[in-house]
Design a protein around this motif. Structure first.
Motif, mmCIF file in Angstrom:
data_model
loop_
_atom_site.group_PDB
_atom_site.id
_atom_site.type_symbol
_atom_site.label_atom_id
_atom_site.label_comp_id
_atom_site.label_asym_id
_atom_site.label_seq_id
_atom_site.Cartn_x
_atom_site.Cartn_y
_atom_site.Cartn_z
ATOM 1 N N ARG A 102 0.826 -1.213 0.000
ATOM 2 C CA ARG A 102 0.000 0.000 0.000
ATOM 3 C C ARG A 102 0.860 1.263 0.000
ATOM 4 N N GLU A 103 2.018 1.222 0.671
ATOM 5 C CA GLU A 103 2.887 2.400 0.710
ATOM 6 C C GLU A 103 3.487 2.692 -0.662
ATOM 7 N N GLU A 104 3.616 1.661 -1.478
ATOM 8 C CA GLU A 104 4.162 1.824 -2.829
ATOM 9 C C GLU A 104 3.079 2.186 -3.847
ATOM 10 N N GLY A 105 1.816 2.096 -3.463
ATOM 11 C CA GLY A 105 0.722 2.424 -4.375
ATOM 12 C C GLY A 105 -0.379 1.389 -4.410
ATOM 13 N N GLY A 106 -0.141 0.234 -3.780
ATOM 14 C CA GLY A 106 -1.156 -0.813 -3.768
ATOM 15 C C GLY A 106 -1.212 -1.580 -5.076
ATOM 16 N N ILE A 107 -2.212 -2.404 -5.214
ATOM 17 C CA ILE A 107 -2.359 -3.247 -6.395
ATOM 18 C C ILE A 107 -2.855 -2.418 -7.577
ATOM 19 N N TYR A 108 -2.323 -2.708 -8.752
ATOM 20 C CA TYR A 108 -2.718 -1.969 -9.956
ATOM 21 C C TYR A 108 -3.912 -2.638 -10.623
ATOM 22 N N ARG A 109 -4.941 -1.850 -10.851
ATOM 23 C CA ARG A 109 -6.094 -2.326 -11.602
ATOM 24 C C ARG A 109 -6.604 -1.216 -12.525
ATOM 25 N N GLY A 110 -5.663 -0.480 -13.112
ATOM 26 C CA GLY A 110 -6.011 0.636 -13.983
ATOM 27 C C GLY A 110 -6.145 0.219 -15.431
ATOM 28 N N LYS A 111 -6.115 1.219 -16.315
ATOM 29 C CA LYS A 111 -6.364 0.967 -17.731
ATOM 30 C C LYS A 111 -5.245 1.451 -18.645
ATOM 31 N N ILE A 112 -4.172 2.030 -18.069
ATOM 32 C CA ILE A 112 -3.131 2.575 -18.933
ATOM 33 C C ILE A 112 -2.359 1.465 -19.643
ATOM 34 N N VAL A 113 -2.315 0.276 -19.027
ATOM 35 C CA VAL A 113 -1.698 -0.887 -19.667
ATOM 36 C C VAL A 113 -2.796 -1.709 -20.327
ATOM 37 N N ILE A 116 3.574 -18.498 -3.585
ATOM 38 C CA ILE A 116 4.079 -17.259 -4.181
ATOM 39 C C ILE A 116 3.004 -16.647 -5.070
ATOM 40 N N TYR A 117 2.794 -15.358 -4.895
ATOM 41 C CA TYR A 117 1.796 -14.644 -5.694
ATOM 42 C C TYR A 117 2.466 -13.457 -6.390
ATOM 43 N N VAL A 118 2.172 -13.293 -7.675
ATOM 44 C CA VAL A 118 2.763 -12.214 -8.477
ATOM 45 C C VAL A 118 1.665 -11.276 -8.956
ATOM 46 N N ASP A 119 1.922 -9.968 -8.845
ATOM 47 C CA ASP A 119 0.965 -8.993 -9.366
ATOM 48 C C ASP A 119 1.697 -7.685 -9.662
ATOM 49 N N VAL A 120 0.928 -6.671 -10.019
ATOM 50 C CA VAL A 120 1.491 -5.389 -10.449
ATOM 51 C C VAL A 120 1.157 -4.311 -9.425
ATOM 52 N N ILE A 121 2.159 -3.482 -9.102
ATOM 53 C CA ILE A 121 2.005 -2.390 -8.139
ATOM 54 C C ILE A 121 1.640 -1.109 -8.881
ATOM 55 N N ASP A 122 0.701 -0.364 -8.325
ATOM 56 C CA ASP A 122 0.226 0.877 -8.945
ATOM 57 C C ASP A 122 1.209 2.015 -8.660
ATOM 58 N N ASN A 123 2.350 1.934 -9.315
ATOM 59 C CA ASN A 123 3.413 2.918 -9.114
ATOM 60 C C ASN A 123 4.132 3.093 -10.448
ATOM 61 N N PHE A 124 4.306 4.347 -10.880
ATOM 62 C CA PHE A 124 4.839 4.592 -12.219
ATOM 63 C C PHE A 124 6.348 4.777 -12.253
ATOM 64 N N ILE A 184 5.608 -11.180 -5.190
ATOM 65 C CA ILE A 184 6.469 -10.481 -6.141
ATOM 66 C C ILE A 184 5.637 -9.373 -6.771
ATOM 67 N N GLY A 185 6.115 -8.146 -6.638
ATOM 68 C CA GLY A 185 5.411 -7.004 -7.207
ATOM 69 C C GLY A 185 6.269 -6.292 -8.239
ATOM 70 N N ILE A 186 5.708 -6.067 -9.405
ATOM 71 C CA ILE A 186 6.396 -5.319 -10.464
ATOM 72 C C ILE A 186 5.618 -4.028 -10.689
ATOM 73 N N ASN A 187 6.296 -2.898 -10.607
ATOM 74 C CA ASN A 187 5.619 -1.617 -10.799
ATOM 75 C C ASN A 187 5.030 -1.516 -12.200
ATOM 76 N N VAL A 188 3.850 -0.921 -12.288
ATOM 77 C CA VAL A 188 3.243 -0.723 -13.601
ATOM 78 C C VAL A 188 4.121 0.191 -14.461
ATOM 79 N N GLY A 189 4.917 1.033 -13.796
ATOM 80 C CA GLY A 189 5.849 1.883 -14.533
ATOM 81 C C GLY A 189 6.840 1.091 -15.356
ATOM 82 N N VAL A 190 7.230 -0.082 -14.864
ATOM 83 C CA VAL A 190 8.139 -0.939 -15.628
ATOM 84 C C VAL A 190 7.476 -1.355 -16.940
ATOM 85 N N LEU A 191 6.212 -1.755 -16.862
ATOM 86 C CA LEU A 191 5.508 -2.217 -18.059
ATOM 87 C C LEU A 191 5.329 -1.084 -19.064
ATOM 88 N N VAL A 192 4.926 0.088 -18.565
ATOM 89 C CA VAL A 192 4.657 1.222 -19.454
ATOM 90 C C VAL A 192 5.941 1.753 -20.077
#
Length: 337
Positions: free
Chosen positions: A18-29, A59-67, A82-90
């Motif tokens: 949550r401090e990093e932005g929480g789970i990403y469920r947006g639409k930019i990706v 182990i659970y993998v998802d995307v963090i809502d952080n650019f 394991i959290g990968i920032n959505v900024g990495v994907l974009v």
């Protein structure tokens, strides 16, 4: 964030990061890219479940809502995340498309004459998404099908490396050691200023290199299975998978791109204070690991030509950064050779 309909794993992931932005469920990706990345990560981890030390790990993998550009491994209870920032994907997608939509970058791939002149950006690791959207609102889709396929391969290869690297932090005990020694349940690739980390940067660089070593090992086995026909290769890219030399040279293009993407500086003083090894050191480890794995796992005695082809890939990516970013080349990465 509306948590309704989320699984327990998603809710815990959102709370842990949550401090990093929480789970990403947006639409930019794009949803297809988002879900294919998560599917790829799950399949990679599932593939290692047969080993004794990984069999019972949750182990659970998802995307963090952080650019920003970052990835993280964490633990809550008995479950690892394991959290990968959505900024990495974009930003990664933008950079790879920028590379292959240029008519002067990696011209040996496909038909570069179908592409255009793309604008240089100040910083290939640009962190301001809005600036990227406002000032560089370009159609970066490669026009040549082979180059578009290559961009997809680069993206997939980098995500594989990131996931395997983070996975190594779990199975090699790094995150548990972090919890036991400094009472922190998250281990970042790029240490945020607000987060507590290890006092000894050299120690953290060491565990990062250990994670790199595992990722290299995993990627080589994936490439080996690809050569055996277990995984399909896009027909447009088959010329780059003729033998070990061509395969590894092509694979190392995205891997070195990833090293530069996560940190372009190679100044020696960085070794004393950085939480992550500089690209030059990471590149040297790749070459040493290639020699070891090709000799011991795949019984290929002559590696010098393969190593030289990977060094050639480094030069190509440095030329790429020089053409698409005002930062230019960082040939200090090659001094170690």
């Amino acid at each position: 964030m509306n948590l309704r309909g989320m699984s327990d794993q998603e809710i815990e992931f959102n709370h842990l990061f949550r401090e990093e932005g929480g789970i990403y469920r947006g639409k930019i990706v794009e949803q297809t890219q988002f879900h294919s990345m998560l599917f790829l990560a799950d399949k990679l981890i599932e593939g290692f479940k047969t080993s004794e030390r990984a069999r019972d790990l949750d182990i659970y993998v998802d995307v963090i809502d952080n650019f920003s550009i970052n990835a993280c491994v964490g633990k809550k209870g008995e479950r690892y995340y394991i959290g990968i920032n959505v900024g990495v994907l974009v930003l990664l997608s933008n950079m790879l498309f920028r590379m292959f939509s240029s008519n002067s970058i990696l011209t040996e791939v496909g038909d570069a004459s179908k592409e255009r002149v793309t604008r240089k950006i100040h910083d290939a690791q640009i962190r301001d998404i809005q600036t990227l959207l406002d000032d560089f609102n370009e159609d970066l889709t490669p026009q040549d099908e082979t180059r578009l396929a290559a961009a997809s391969f680069f993206f997939k290869s980098i995500i594989e490396f990131i996931v395997l690297h983070e996975y190594a932090h779990i199975i090699d005990g790094h995150i548990d050691y972090c919890i036991d020694t400094i009472r922190v349940c998250k281990l970042f690739e790029i240490q945020p200023t607000y987060a507590v980390g290890f006092d000894n940067p050299v120690f953290q660089q060491t565990i990062e290199l250990q994670a790199d070593d595992f990722a290299i090992f995993g990627c080589l086995h994936l490439l080996h299975d690809t050569q055996l026909g277990k995984f399909p290769v896009n027909p447009l890219l088959k010329p780059y998978f003729k033998d070990w030399k061509s395969t590894l040279q092509f694979w190392y293009l995205p891997i070195y791109t990833y090293f530069r993407f996560f940190g372009h500086l190679n100044q020696p003083h960085s070794l004393k204070k950085s939480s992550h090894p500089i690209p030059a050191v990471r590149s040297y480890l790749v070459l040493e690991s290639l020699d070891h794995f090709l000799d011991n796992d795949f019984h290929l005695p002559d590696h010098e030509e393969v190593s030289l082809s990977c060094i050639e890939s480094i030069f190509k990516i440095e030329d790429t950064f020089d053409q698409m970013s005002e930062q230019g080349k960082d040939l200090k990465a090659l001094v170690i050779y």
